[in-house]
Design a protein around this motif. Sequence first.
Motif, PDB file in Angstrom:
ATOM      1  N   PRO A  30     -23.991 -12.314   6.394  1.00 41.53           N
ATOM      2  CA  PRO A  30     -25.280 -12.849   5.960  1.00 41.53           C
ATOM      3  C   PRO A  30     -25.483 -14.264   6.488  1.00 41.53           C
ATOM      4  O   PRO A  30     -24.569 -14.869   7.059  1.00 41.53           O
ATOM      5  CB  PRO A  30     -25.164 -12.852   4.430  1.00 41.53           C
ATOM      6  N   ILE A  31     -26.678 -14.789   6.282  1.00 41.61           N
ATOM      7  CA  ILE A  31     -26.984 -16.168   6.639  1.00 41.61           C
ATOM      8  C   ILE A  31     -26.431 -17.082   5.545  1.00 41.61           C
ATOM      9  O   ILE A  31     -26.719 -16.901   4.360  1.00 41.61           O
ATOM     10  CB  ILE A  31     -28.510 -16.374   6.779  1.00 41.61           C
ATOM     11  N   ASP A  32     -25.645 -18.064   5.944  1.00 38.43           N
ATOM     12  CA  ASP A  32     -25.061 -18.992   4.983  1.00 38.43           C
ATOM     13  C   ASP A  32     -26.047 -20.113   4.654  1.00 38.43           C
ATOM     14  O   ASP A  32     -26.833 -20.532   5.513  1.00 38.43           O
ATOM     15  CB  ASP A  32     -23.782 -19.623   5.553  1.00 38.43           C
ATOM     16  N   PRO A  33     -26.014 -20.640   3.443  1.00 38.19           N
ATOM     17  CA  PRO A  33     -26.916 -21.742   3.061  1.00 38.19           C
ATOM     18  C   PRO A  33     -26.413 -23.072   3.605  1.00 38.19           C
ATOM     19  O   PRO A  33     -25.888 -23.915   2.871  1.00 38.19           O
ATOM     20  CB  PRO A  33     -26.887 -21.699   1.533  1.00 38.19           C
ATOM     21  N   ILE A  34     -26.592 -23.267   4.890  1.00 35.49           N
ATOM     22  CA  ILE A  34     -26.066 -24.468   5.536  1.00 35.49           C
ATOM     23  C   ILE A  34     -27.177 -25.408   6.009  1.00 35.49           C
ATOM     24  O   ILE A  34     -26.894 -26.503   6.486  1.00 35.49           O
ATOM     25  CB  ILE A  34     -25.151 -24.113   6.734  1.00 35.49           C
ATOM     26  N   THR A  35     -28.422 -24.991   5.879  1.00 33.28           N
ATOM     27  CA  THR A  35     -29.572 -25.850   6.191  1.00 33.28           C
ATOM     28  C   THR A  35     -30.660 -25.566   5.166  1.00 33.28           C
ATOM     29  O   THR A  35     -30.648 -24.536   4.490  1.00 33.28           O
ATOM     30  CB  THR A  35     -30.154 -25.576   7.596  1.00 33.28           C
ATOM     31  N   GLN A  36     -31.617 -26.465   5.086  1.00 35.22           N
ATOM     32  CA  GLN A  36     -32.751 -26.225   4.194  1.00 35.22           C
ATOM     33  C   GLN A  36     -33.502 -24.969   4.622  1.00 35.22           C
ATOM     34  O   GLN A  36     -33.937 -24.170   3.785  1.00 35.22           O
ATOM     35  CB  GLN A  36     -33.697 -27.419   4.196  1.00 35.22           C
ATOM     36  N   ASP A  37     -33.642 -24.778   5.949  1.00 37.49           N
ATOM     37  CA  ASP A  37     -34.314 -23.578   6.444  1.00 37.49           C
ATOM     38  C   ASP A  37     -33.586 -22.312   6.002  1.00 37.49           C
ATOM     39  O   ASP A  37     -34.204 -21.324   5.605  1.00 37.49           O
ATOM     40  CB  ASP A  37     -34.400 -23.613   7.972  1.00 37.49           C
ATOM     41  N   ALA A  38     -32.266 -22.346   6.076  1.00 37.18           N
ATOM     42  CA  ALA A  38     -31.484 -21.170   5.698  1.00 37.18           C
ATOM     43  C   ALA A  38     -31.598 -20.870   4.213  1.00 37.18           C
ATOM     44  O   ALA A  38     -31.478 -19.707   3.789  1.00 37.18           O
ATOM     45  CB  ALA A  38     -30.021 -21.376   6.084  1.00 37.18           C
ATOM     46  N   CYS A  39     -31.834 -21.904   3.405  1.00 43.78           N
ATOM     47  CA  CYS A  39     -31.946 -21.706   1.958  1.00 43.78           C
ATOM     48  C   CYS A  39     -33.132 -20.811   1.589  1.00 43.78           C
ATOM     49  O   CYS A  39     -33.156 -20.231   0.503  1.00 43.78           O
ATOM     50  CB  CYS A  39     -32.064 -23.039   1.245  1.00 43.78           C
ATOM     51  N   ASP A  78     -31.860 -13.776  -0.947  1.00 43.40           N
ATOM     52  CA  ASP A  78     -33.122 -13.079  -0.690  1.00 43.40           C
ATOM     53  C   ASP A  78     -33.059 -12.273   0.605  1.00 43.40           C
ATOM     54  O   ASP A  78     -34.075 -12.017   1.226  1.00 43.40           O
ATOM     55  CB  ASP A  78     -34.268 -14.102  -0.625  1.00 43.40           C
ATOM     56  N   HIS A  79     -31.838 -11.946   1.032  1.00 45.29           N
ATOM     57  CA  HIS A  79     -31.670 -11.051   2.178  1.00 45.29           C
ATOM     58  C   HIS A  79     -30.353 -10.299   2.011  1.00 45.29           C
ATOM     59  O   HIS A  79     -29.499 -10.686   1.206  1.00 45.29           O
ATOM     60  CB  HIS A  79     -31.695 -11.826   3.498  1.00 45.29           C
ATOM     61  N   VAL A  80     -30.218  -9.203   2.739  1.00 44.11           N
ATOM     62  CA  VAL A  80     -29.024  -8.368   2.648  1.00 44.11           C
ATOM     63  C   VAL A  80     -28.540  -8.023   4.051  1.00 44.11           C
ATOM     64  O   VAL A  80     -29.295  -8.122   5.018  1.00 44.11           O
ATOM     65  CB  VAL A  80     -29.299  -7.059   1.867  1.00 44.11           C
ATOM     66  N   VAL A  81     -27.286  -7.620   4.119  1.00 47.25           N
ATOM     67  CA  VAL A  81     -26.728  -7.069   5.346  1.00 47.25           C
ATOM     68  C   VAL A  81     -26.586  -5.570   5.140  1.00 47.25           C
ATOM     69  O   VAL A  81     -26.010  -5.124   4.137  1.00 47.25           O
ATOM     70  CB  VAL A  81     -25.365  -7.688   5.682  1.00 47.25           C
ATOM     71  N   ILE A  82     -27.124  -4.789   6.056  1.00 48.50           N
ATOM     72  CA  ILE A  82     -27.045  -3.331   5.987  1.00 48.50           C
ATOM     73  C   ILE A  82     -25.976  -2.867   6.961  1.00 48.50           C
ATOM     74  O   ILE A  82     -26.114  -3.044   8.171  1.00 48.50           O
ATOM     75  CB  ILE A  82     -28.401  -2.682   6.341  1.00 48.50           C
TER      76      ILE A  82
END
Length: 270
Positions: A142-151, A156-160
Amino acid sequence: MLDLGNRTSIYQPEQEGLIFPWEPEFDSVEEERRYRKEHLVAACRAFAQEGFDYGFAGHLTVRDPERPELYWTNPMCVHFAKVKVSNLILVDHVGTVIEGGHAVNRAGFVLHANVHEAHPDIIAMCHAHTPFGVAWAATGRPIDPITQDACAFFEDHVVIGESAGAVAVENHAGNDVAKAFKGVKAAIHQNHGLLTASRHSIDAAAFWFIALERCCRQQLDIAATGIEPIRIPEKGARYSREHVGSDYIGWLHFQTVWNQLIEDQPDMFD
């Protein structure tokens, strides 16, 4: 919790009389249909500007406001930059073209139809084979919360992982994707790419797709340095998502793109 009064977002001005994009109100279903079709075309043109084209791959959909069991989509083998109101097609959940002269993208209708049918609240959906999204999808992370944009995508997303990398051309192939979109706006389909959905508008679905691709690029760039990034704490990530990750904010961001496109590419309304 901030007191927004009658406002949807902190970004809406409190001062009256200023130029600002406001959500539309429609006097007829025909007016709303025209709006959705024009903004679907604009989303396709925005994907072209972002370089999201890859042959005939990539499909964007938005429900018809009068017949929600049908959806408008871009035509098969027409470049995103050449999509216009006149060549959009209207299709049903089994891939039959109801209006328009072009064929439908088989993989597009399988994925999108399953999601639209399973989630009547989802109005629009986007998918494309993008350089960074496809690369990040290969990691299965998944996308990690490492930037404000990523937050904006935090929780609010999943890996399929199911059917990872397999081409979705059979009707059942979209089932895993459909299940995954319960209560989220985005999915990373392992070994395949990115998908976004919106319960608000094609504008929001398109902007969050563009944003997710950027986040994938940032993740890959940081990973390439070998430096461990600093994660934003969960509380801060949720706070940021609340204020910069909503469907409304996605819609609002896209109005900047819309304004540029209607000035520079008036042929999209042909």
